[in-house]
Design a protein around this motif. Structure first.
Motif, mmCIF file in Angstrom:
data_model
loop_
_atom_site.group_PDB
_atom_site.id
_atom_site.type_symbol
_atom_site.label_atom_id
_atom_site.label_comp_id
_atom_site.label_asym_id
_atom_site.label_seq_id
_atom_site.Cartn_x
_atom_site.Cartn_y
_atom_site.Cartn_z
ATOM 1 N N LEU A 172 0.957 -0.900 0.215
ATOM 2 C CA LEU A 172 0.095 -0.282 -0.089
ATOM 3 C C LEU A 172 0.782 0.799 -0.278
ATOM 4 C CD1 LEU A 172 -2.681 0.922 0.108
ATOM 5 C CD2 LEU A 172 -2.408 1.008 2.979
ATOM 6 N N SER A 173 2.014 1.232 0.619
ATOM 7 C CA SER A 173 3.668 2.511 1.274
ATOM 8 C C SER A 173 3.182 2.655 -0.390
ATOM 9 C CB SER A 173 3.779 2.147 1.672
ATOM 10 O OG SER A 173 4.709 1.307 1.691
ATOM 11 N N TYR A 174 3.573 1.554 -1.555
ATOM 12 C CA TYR A 174 4.081 1.643 -3.006
ATOM 13 C C TYR A 174 3.516 2.375 -3.741
ATOM 14 C CZ TYR A 174 8.404 -1.756 -1.490
ATOM 15 O OH TYR A 174 9.894 -2.228 -0.310
ATOM 16 N N GLU A 175 2.157 1.728 -3.468
ATOM 17 C CA GLU A 175 1.424 2.063 -4.454
ATOM 18 C C GLU A 175 0.783 3.474 -3.725
ATOM 19 O OE1 GLU A 175 -1.602 -1.599 -5.445
ATOM 20 O OE2 GLU A 175 -2.113 -0.422 -3.198
ATOM 21 N N PHE A 176 1.156 4.363 -3.108
ATOM 22 C CA PHE A 176 0.714 5.839 -2.601
ATOM 23 C C PHE A 176 1.823 6.554 -2.549
ATOM 24 C CE2 PHE A 176 -2.236 4.935 0.420
ATOM 25 C CZ PHE A 176 -3.079 5.991 0.192
ATOM 26 N N ASP A 177 3.699 6.198 -3.439
ATOM 27 C CA ASP A 177 4.307 6.606 -3.481
ATOM 28 C C ASP A 177 3.872 6.557 -5.123
ATOM 29 O OD1 ASP A 177 5.733 6.825 -1.441
ATOM 30 O OD2 ASP A 177 6.728 5.146 -1.461
ATOM 31 N N TYR A 178 3.531 5.556 -5.478
ATOM 32 C CA TYR A 178 3.693 5.442 -7.035
ATOM 33 C C TYR A 178 2.233 6.472 -7.648
ATOM 34 C CZ TYR A 178 5.595 1.161 -8.103
ATOM 35 O OH TYR A 178 6.231 -0.658 -7.626
ATOM 36 N N MET A 179 1.134 7.198 -6.591
ATOM 37 C CA MET A 179 0.473 8.710 -7.043
ATOM 38 C C MET A 179 1.164 9.494 -6.940
ATOM 39 S SD MET A 179 -3.158 7.363 -4.496
ATOM 40 C CE MET A 179 -2.765 6.449 -3.408
ATOM 41 N N VAL A 180 2.011 9.537 -6.160
ATOM 42 C CA VAL A 180 2.545 11.201 -6.314
ATOM 43 C C VAL A 180 3.184 11.139 -7.192
ATOM 44 C CG1 VAL A 180 4.917 12.130 -4.591
ATOM 45 C CG2 VAL A 180 2.679 10.567 -3.194
ATOM 46 N N ASP A 181 4.318 9.680 -7.525
ATOM 47 C CA ASP A 181 5.450 10.331 -8.894
ATOM 48 C C ASP A 181 4.762 10.502 -10.099
ATOM 49 O OD1 ASP A 181 7.429 9.275 -7.247
ATOM 50 O OD2 ASP A 181 7.327 7.423 -7.852
ATOM 51 N N MET A 182 3.302 9.692 -10.001
ATOM 52 C CA MET A 182 2.005 9.703 -11.023
ATOM 53 C C MET A 182 1.760 11.214 -11.218
ATOM 54 S SD MET A 182 0.418 6.109 -11.100
ATOM 55 C CE MET A 182 -1.171 6.624 -12.605
ATOM 56 N N GLY A 183 1.945 12.467 -10.188
ATOM 57 C CA GLY A 183 1.207 13.240 -10.078
ATOM 58 C C GLY A 183 -0.301 13.445 -9.821
ATOM 59 N N LEU A 184 -0.692 12.547 -9.393
ATOM 60 C CA LEU A 184 -1.962 12.873 -8.222
ATOM 61 C C LEU A 184 -2.025 13.188 -7.532
ATOM 62 C CD1 LEU A 184 -3.092 8.883 -9.681
ATOM 63 C CD2 LEU A 184 -2.977 11.050 -11.347
ATOM 64 N N ASN A 185 -3.280 14.036 -7.068
ATOM 65 C CA ASN A 185 -3.328 14.571 -5.870
ATOM 66 C C ASN A 185 -4.742 14.100 -5.348
ATOM 67 O OD1 ASN A 185 -5.844 15.395 -6.955
ATOM 68 N ND2 ASN A 185 -4.372 18.128 -7.089
ATOM 69 N N THR A 186 -5.433 13.477 -5.975
ATOM 70 C CA THR A 186 -7.075 12.849 -5.991
ATOM 71 C C THR A 186 -7.142 11.102 -5.882
ATOM 72 O OG1 THR A 186 -7.616 14.871 -5.353
ATOM 73 C CG2 THR A 186 -9.531 12.618 -5.683
ATOM 74 N N VAL A 187 -7.495 10.167 -5.649
ATOM 75 C CA VAL A 187 -8.127 8.629 -5.838
ATOM 76 C C VAL A 187 -9.651 8.621 -5.602
ATOM 77 C CG1 VAL A 187 -5.827 7.215 -5.816
ATOM 78 C CG2 VAL A 187 -7.613 7.935 -3.778
#
Length: 504
Positions: free
Chosen positions: A372-387
């Motif tokens: 889950l922490s990796y998936e949040f890292d991916y969200m940050v790296d993708m430039g997302l701010n919302t899911v």
């Protein structure tokens, strides 16, 4: 499972301090055994006897859907390899499955209240404890509801002789074929992925035991209203107190926010067998008007996601009955329609462009903190701010991570399944929908990362259903915006959704 060999480190400490301070602890019960009812020739009364032999059952770590438990025991091989998922026989899940655990309640806890809370039963269940049925399928239904069971009068204090068991029935909730008449308000993956053959039946969220005094403290909220220029934060704190006592209980509720050097208290009397909301308002308590506050901000707004700590304690005659600690953010989220009729969100008075995507959990609802922490890292790296969580109400850990990372979330109900089969809903479905909404709003209102709750997806709910949802929003003091649908519909009750989607 609480045993003499795996008690948490705080267990011995509590035995020492309990005499003067009272018990006030909540802990998860992860170790269970699981088995199909087709392999059992026993009643719930028999299964919850200490002498019952469950050595042929599958040991599982809850949260665990049935398939997750079978994967854990290597009964099902990697379902994501080849055609393994397709080879799973779905008919084995047409019968109920049992979960059973032993619970050790120490002798020092005698005189305390013992509460079992199920945070996710999918979908219906009979619940048994120490030979007595304490929950029936007619009442225990709903994937997204919390269920509390007062075990106090049935507990054997001073040993591991307490047996808790749950007989769980799968939901009937599909998105395909689109003309199905399913009405169980559960989890589907629509057209995102193949459906799990067990429909995610089982204990899909954690089970916790609370050993407390006569009154529990739960479901906190800290609401923020900011002055112009963010120079002052006006806070309101809410806590829910519950008593199962046959007598009125009087005590003191104390609110502490250490980094604000804030300690305030109020006297409370709770009538017999009552749940009561208690507020600390900034009109009554000047300390809740915070100058130059450290604010929580979403990712990409060039500020920190600052989290404060809140502790709420209820004491009766100076003896702690219950206590909770939670993190919260000082922040205010608002929304409005712009000149083009599109919905605009503001965080702390500043407009934010929502850059998001849909979130899908593990197909079998397994939670891996590292992944889950990796998936949040991916969200940050993708430039997302919302899911967006479309009918996928995640674990408490997920929302804790959202708060810490500064990722906004948009929880809500799903499209294309029983959640939108309003024309064939009856009183049961309406009640389950209402109480599912209540549970989720109460558990999520402390999290600063929650942007909005969408109480429908592709379609606009009928006015009577929408009103039920809105009544819950009001009664539970939801501090954030809500939206009637994730599509470009206009409600007679709440106006245009402001969402651009015109499909599907």
């Amino acid at each position: 499972q609480m045993t003499k060999h795996n008690r948490p480190m705080w267990w011995g400490i509590l035995l020492i301090i309990q005499a003067t301070c009272g018990f006030a602890v909540t802990y998860p019960v992860p170790e269970w055994n699981m088995q199909s009812s087709s392999s059992i020739n026993a009643t719930g009364q028999q299964i919850t006897q200490k002498t019952y032999d469950d050595t042929t059952w599958y040991p599982v770590t809850v949260p665990a859907t049935v398939i997750a438990g079978l994967i854990e025991n290597n009964v099902i091989q990697d379902p994501f390899f080849g055609l393994n998922l397709n080879d799973i026989d779905p008919t084995q899940f047409d019968v109920p499955w049992w979960y059973r655990t032993e619970i050790d309640i120490p002798i020092n806890a005698a005189g305390s209240s013992v509460i079992a809370t199920f945070k996710g039963i999918n979908y219906k269940a009979n619940v048994w404890f120490n030979g007595v049925q304490i929950g029936n399928v007619s009442d225990i239904a709903g994937t997204f509801r919390y269920f509390d069971f007062d075990l106090t009068n049935l507990v054997q204090f001073g040993g591991d002789d307490n047996i808790l068991a749950v007989e769980i029935y799968r939901p009937q909730d599909r998105s395909l074929p689109s003309d199905n008449n399913d009405t169980d308000l559960a989890i589907t993956f629509v057209d995102w992925s193949p459906s799990p053959p067990d429909s995610n039946m089982g204990l899909w969220q954690e089970v916790v035991i609370s050993i407390i005094g006569p009154v529990s403290v739960r479901y906190p909220m800290v609401d923020t209203k900011l002055s112009a220029g963010q120079s002052m934060a006006h806070l309101t704190v809410l806590a829910e107190l519950s008593s199962s006592s046959s007598n009125s209980i009087s005590g003191v509720l104390t609110c502490e926010i250490p980094d604000l050097a804030l300690v305030i208290s109020t006297k409370v009397t709770i009538p017999p067998a009552t749940t009561q909301q208690v507020f600390f308002t900034n009109d009554t308590f000047a300390e809740l008007n915070v100058p130059s506050p450290l604010l929580w901000w979403p990712l990409q707004m060039n500020r920190s996601s600052y989290l404060h700590q809140l502790t709420l304690t209820f004491a009766v005659q100076d003896v702690v009955s219950d206590q909770l600690t939670a993190e919260f953010g000082i922040r205010e989220i608002t929304s409005l329609l712009d000149d083009n009729g599109h919905r605009l969100y503001k965080v702390n008075g500043k407009p934010i462009l929502i850059r998001g995507a849909g979130w899908s959990p593990d197909l079998f609802q397994r939670v891996d903190p590292v992944r889950l922490s990796y998936e949040f890292d991916y969200m940050v790296d993708m430039g997302l701010n919302t899911v967006r969580l479309e009918g996928k109400m995640e674990s408490d850990l997920f929302f804790d991570y959202s708060d810490q990372y500064g990722i906004l979330t948009m929880p809500g109900w799903c499209c294309c399944d029983a959640w939108q089969h309003w024309d064939i809903w009856g009183p049961v479905q309406l009640y389950v929908a209402q109480e599912s909404m209540r549970t989720q709003l109460k558990r999520l209102r402390i999290h600063p990362s929650v942007l909005v709750f969408m109480y429908s997806s592709d379609e606009l709910p009928p006015a009577d259903v929408e009103q039920v949802y809105l009544d819950v929003v009001s009664s539970e003091y939801w501090p954030n915006p809500v939206i009637s649908s994730a599509a470009a519909w206009t409600s007679n009750l709440t106006g245009p959704s402001g969402v651009k989607m015109t499909g599907p």
